[in-house]
Design a protein around this motif. Structure first.
Motif, PDB file in Angstrom:
ATOM      1  N   VAL A 126      23.611  15.777  46.599  1.00 51.52           N
ATOM      2  CA  VAL A 126      24.112  15.355  47.910  1.00 51.52           C
ATOM      3  C   VAL A 126      23.227  15.905  49.019  1.00 51.52           C
ATOM      4  CG1 VAL A 126      26.045  15.529  49.527  1.00 51.52           C
ATOM      5  CG2 VAL A 126      26.493  15.101  47.097  1.00 51.52           C
ATOM      6  N   ARG A 127      22.889  17.194  48.927  1.00 50.06           N
ATOM      7  CA  ARG A 127      22.061  17.828  49.963  1.00 50.06           C
ATOM      8  C   ARG A 127      20.700  17.138  50.085  1.00 50.06           C
ATOM      9  NH1 ARG A 127      18.006  21.307  50.466  1.00 50.06           N
ATOM     10  NH2 ARG A 127      17.758  21.647  48.215  1.00 50.06           N
ATOM     11  N   LEU A 128      20.071  16.900  48.953  1.00 45.49           N
ATOM     12  CA  LEU A 128      18.738  16.300  48.954  1.00 45.49           C
ATOM     13  C   LEU A 128      18.775  14.840  49.385  1.00 45.49           C
ATOM     14  CD1 LEU A 128      17.519  17.945  45.649  1.00 45.49           C
ATOM     15  CD2 LEU A 128      16.570  18.380  47.924  1.00 45.49           C
ATOM     16  N   SER A 129      19.850  14.134  49.017  1.00 43.81           N
ATOM     17  CA  SER A 129      19.996  12.742  49.455  1.00 43.81           C
ATOM     18  C   SER A 129      20.119  12.671  50.971  1.00 43.81           C
ATOM     19  CB  SER A 129      21.224  12.103  48.799  1.00 43.81           C
ATOM     20  OG  SER A 129      21.067  12.026  47.402  1.00 43.81           O
ATOM     21  N   ARG A 130      20.914  13.556  51.531  1.00 40.95           N
ATOM     22  CA  ARG A 130      21.077  13.593  52.986  1.00 40.95           C
ATOM     23  C   ARG A 130      19.782  13.972  53.691  1.00 40.95           C
ATOM     24  NH1 ARG A 130      26.940  16.716  52.744  1.00 40.95           N
ATOM     25  NH2 ARG A 130      28.219  14.824  52.473  1.00 40.95           N
ATOM     26  N   ALA A 131      18.961  14.787  53.014  1.00 40.29           N
ATOM     27  CA  ALA A 131      17.684  15.203  53.593  1.00 40.29           C
ATOM     28  C   ALA A 131      16.601  14.142  53.412  1.00 40.29           C
ATOM     29  CB  ALA A 131      17.229  16.518  52.959  1.00 40.29           C
ATOM     30  N   GLY A 132      16.903  13.109  52.615  1.00 46.70           N
ATOM     31  CA  GLY A 132      15.932  12.039  52.405  1.00 46.70           C
ATOM     32  C   GLY A 132      14.853  12.362  51.393  1.00 46.70           C
ATOM     33  N   ASP A 133      15.086  13.386  50.559  1.00 51.78           N
ATOM     34  CA  ASP A 133      14.115  13.765  49.530  1.00 51.78           C
ATOM     35  C   ASP A 133      14.414  12.962  48.270  1.00 51.78           C
ATOM     36  OD1 ASP A 133      12.491  14.966  47.625  1.00 51.78           O
ATOM     37  OD2 ASP A 133      12.757  16.980  48.455  1.00 51.78           O
ATOM     38  N   GLN A 166      15.847   6.572  31.562  1.00 49.98           N
ATOM     39  CA  GLN A 166      14.558   6.514  32.259  1.00 49.98           C
ATOM     40  C   GLN A 166      14.213   5.079  32.639  1.00 49.98           C
ATOM     41  OE1 GLN A 166      12.991   8.999  33.347  1.00 49.98           O
ATOM     42  NE2 GLN A 166      13.791  10.733  32.180  1.00 49.98           N
ATOM     43  N   ASN A 167      14.513   4.138  31.756  1.00 53.80           N
ATOM     44  CA  ASN A 167      14.235   2.740  32.096  1.00 53.80           C
ATOM     45  C   ASN A 167      15.094   2.285  33.264  1.00 53.80           C
ATOM     46  OD1 ASN A 167      12.770   0.251  31.444  1.00 53.80           O
ATOM     47  ND2 ASN A 167      14.799  -0.561  30.974  1.00 53.80           N
ATOM     48  N   SER A 168      16.360   2.707  33.286  1.00 51.43           N
ATOM     49  CA  SER A 168      17.248   2.290  34.378  1.00 51.43           C
ATOM     50  C   SER A 168      16.779   2.844  35.716  1.00 51.43           C
ATOM     51  CB  SER A 168      18.689   2.737  34.104  1.00 51.43           C
ATOM     52  OG  SER A 168      18.843   4.129  34.292  1.00 51.43           O
ATOM     53  N   GLU A 169      16.118   4.011  35.697  1.00 49.05           N
ATOM     54  CA  GLU A 169      15.637   4.604  36.944  1.00 49.05           C
ATOM     55  C   GLU A 169      14.596   3.732  37.631  1.00 49.05           C
ATOM     56  OE1 GLU A 169      16.527   8.174  38.355  1.00 49.05           O
ATOM     57  OE2 GLU A 169      18.102   6.882  37.563  1.00 49.05           O
ATOM     58  N   ARG A 170      13.881   2.907  36.855  1.00 53.79           N
ATOM     59  CA  ARG A 170      12.873   2.027  37.457  1.00 53.79           C
ATOM     60  C   ARG A 170      13.502   0.966  38.342  1.00 53.79           C
ATOM     61  NH1 ARG A 170       9.151  -1.018  34.220  1.00 53.79           N
ATOM     62  NH2 ARG A 170      10.923  -1.648  32.935  1.00 53.79           N
ATOM     63  N   TYR A 171      14.781   0.700  38.143  1.00 49.81           N
ATOM     64  CA  TYR A 171      15.452  -0.360  38.903  1.00 49.81           C
ATOM     65  C   TYR A 171      16.055   0.152  40.203  1.00 49.81           C
ATOM     66  CZ  TYR A 171      14.935  -3.537  34.972  1.00 49.81           C
ATOM     67  OH  TYR A 171      14.408  -4.345  34.000  1.00 49.81           O
ATOM     68  N   ARG A 172      15.907   1.455  40.466  1.00 53.06           N
ATOM     69  CA  ARG A 172      16.482   2.007  41.699  1.00 53.06           C
ATOM     70  C   ARG A 172      15.507   1.856  42.863  1.00 53.06           C
ATOM     71  NH1 ARG A 172      21.036   4.948  40.768  1.00 53.06           N
ATOM     72  NH2 ARG A 172      21.445   5.459  38.595  1.00 53.06           N
ATOM     73  N   PHE A 173      14.937   0.680  43.006  1.00 52.86           N
ATOM     74  CA  PHE A 173      13.966   0.457  44.073  1.00 52.86           C
ATOM     75  C   PHE A 173      14.667  -0.013  45.338  1.00 52.86           C
ATOM     76  CE2 PHE A 173      14.138  -3.133  41.121  1.00 52.86           C
ATOM     77  CZ  PHE A 173      14.715  -4.086  41.930  1.00 52.86           C
ATOM     78  N   GLY A 174      14.092   0.353  46.446  1.00 56.13           N
ATOM     79  CA  GLY A 174      14.526  -0.202  47.723  1.00 56.13           C
ATOM     80  C   GLY A 174      15.969   0.031  48.086  1.00 56.13           C
ATOM     81  N   SER A 175      16.651   0.978  47.435  1.00 55.93           N
ATOM     82  CA  SER A 175      18.053   1.203  47.792  1.00 55.93           C
ATOM     83  C   SER A 175      18.125   2.090  49.022  1.00 55.93           C
ATOM     84  CB  SER A 175      18.799   1.868  46.632  1.00 55.93           C
ATOM     85  OG  SER A 175      18.172   3.054  46.258  1.00 55.93           O
ATOM     86  N   ARG A 176      18.812   1.603  50.037  1.00 57.73           N
ATOM     87  CA  ARG A 176      18.925   2.349  51.283  1.00 57.73           C
ATOM     88  C   ARG A 176      19.984   3.416  51.140  1.00 57.73           C
ATOM     89  NH1 ARG A 176      20.671  -0.262  56.350  1.00 57.73           N
ATOM     90  NH2 ARG A 176      20.231   1.507  57.663  1.00 57.73           N
ATOM     91  N   GLN A 177      19.591   4.672  51.365  1.00 59.78           N
ATOM     92  CA  GLN A 177      20.536   5.779  51.225  1.00 59.78           C
ATOM     93  C   GLN A 177      21.197   6.050  52.574  1.00 59.78           C
ATOM     94  OE1 GLN A 177      21.719   6.984  48.702  1.00 59.78           O
ATOM     95  NE2 GLN A 177      20.266   7.178  47.053  1.00 59.78           N
ATOM     96  N   THR A 178      22.146   5.209  52.920  1.00 59.02           N
ATOM     97  CA  THR A 178      22.906   5.408  54.152  1.00 59.02           C
ATOM     98  C   THR A 178      23.914   6.531  53.941  1.00 59.02           C
ATOM     99  OG1 THR A 178      24.599   3.820  53.496  1.00 59.02           O
ATOM    100  CG2 THR A 178      22.695   2.954  54.709  1.00 59.02           C
ATOM    101  N   LYS A 179      24.493   7.028  55.026  1.00 57.69           N
ATOM    102  CA  LYS A 179      25.515   8.066  54.917  1.00 57.69           C
ATOM    103  C   LYS A 179      26.694   7.567  54.100  1.00 57.69           C
ATOM    104  CE  LYS A 179      24.490  10.568  59.201  1.00 57.69           C
ATOM    105  NZ  LYS A 179      25.014  10.982  60.533  1.00 57.69           N
TER     106      LYS A 179
END
Length: 230
Positions: A126-133, A166-179
């Motif tokens: 959660v902390r890192l997501s909010r920080a945009g890392d 690991q294969n599923s992680e490749r599909y996490r493209f372009g997801s906007r991490q809004t609050k």
């Protein structure tokens, strides 16, 4: 506290070999999309890009092949595996089968030490997501889930899950991490953790299914939009 999942643990001294370094670099380039699906992976170009000789690069590619991220055909070459809606669905259904089995096993024997590890990983995510890392938050996300799956006590289930994860992680493209997205994901993860702490097998199964189904829908919609724009 985050770490790569099992990819590059290092030897007895804790230091990575060149092959482990190459695997870690290739892994991040693929998951981040810097090496998109279908990219030809030429040893000479990769060696220059990573400032290494071709030997550790070759071993790194073999490790990526073992994770299902790279295809290697003798005498033809290597490339990043293609993304497709069919592969996404196959990946999703395999994850559902394996990870619900793992979370049910975890719920039956979840200990306070397991809860401590999972809570710490979730807080870090959660902390890192909010920080945009993005990179570190992805690692923390992986550690959260596998802290739970390892609690089930099976030697083989976490290992079986790793390649499809690991294969599923490749599909996490372009997801906007809004609050709002970060908070929804936090609630979904918390529901999985709470059910495990309560030793509620059915609840853990349902919470994990909701989490995975939601991710599958969002990614499918993103892929459909991109396809219609091509």
């Amino acid at each position: 506290m985050t770490r790569r999942l099992e990819l590059t643990p290092g030897g007895p001294s804790g230091r990575r070999t060149l092959a482990e370094e190459a695997a870690a670099e290739l892994h991040e380039l693929i998951l981040s999309g810097e090496l998109p699906s279908g990219t030809a992976l030429r040893l000479e170009e990769l060696a220059k890009r990573l400032d290494m000789s071709q030997m550790p690069i070759r071993e790194g590619l073999r490790r990526m092949q073992a994770l299902g991220l790279v295809e290697i055909i003798p005498h033809k070459g290597a490339w990043v595996r293609e993304l497709s809606t069919e592969d996404l669905r196959d990946t999703h259904e395999t994850r559902l089968a394996l990870e619900t089995l793992a979370v049910r096993a975890a719920a039956t024997r979840f200990a306070e030490s397991d809860a401590t590890l999972a809570r710490a990983a979730l807080a870090e995510h959660v902390r890192l997501s909010r920080a945009g890392d993005i990179i570190a938050s992805r690692q923390a996300h992986t550690e959260f889930h596998f802290a739970i799956y390892r609690a089930g006590g099976s030697r083989w289930l976490p290992r079986a899950i790793e390649p499809v994860w690991q294969n599923s992680e490749r599909y996490r493209f372009g997801s906007r991490q809004t609050k709002a997205r970060i908070e929804q994901t936090r609630r979904e993860h918390q529901a999985i953790l709470d059910a495990c702490v309560a030793h509620d097998e059915a609840g853990a199964d349902a919470a994990l299914r909701e989490h995975l189904e939601g991710a599958f829908r969002r990614i499918s919609e993103t892929m459909a939009r991109r396809s219609s724009q091509d």
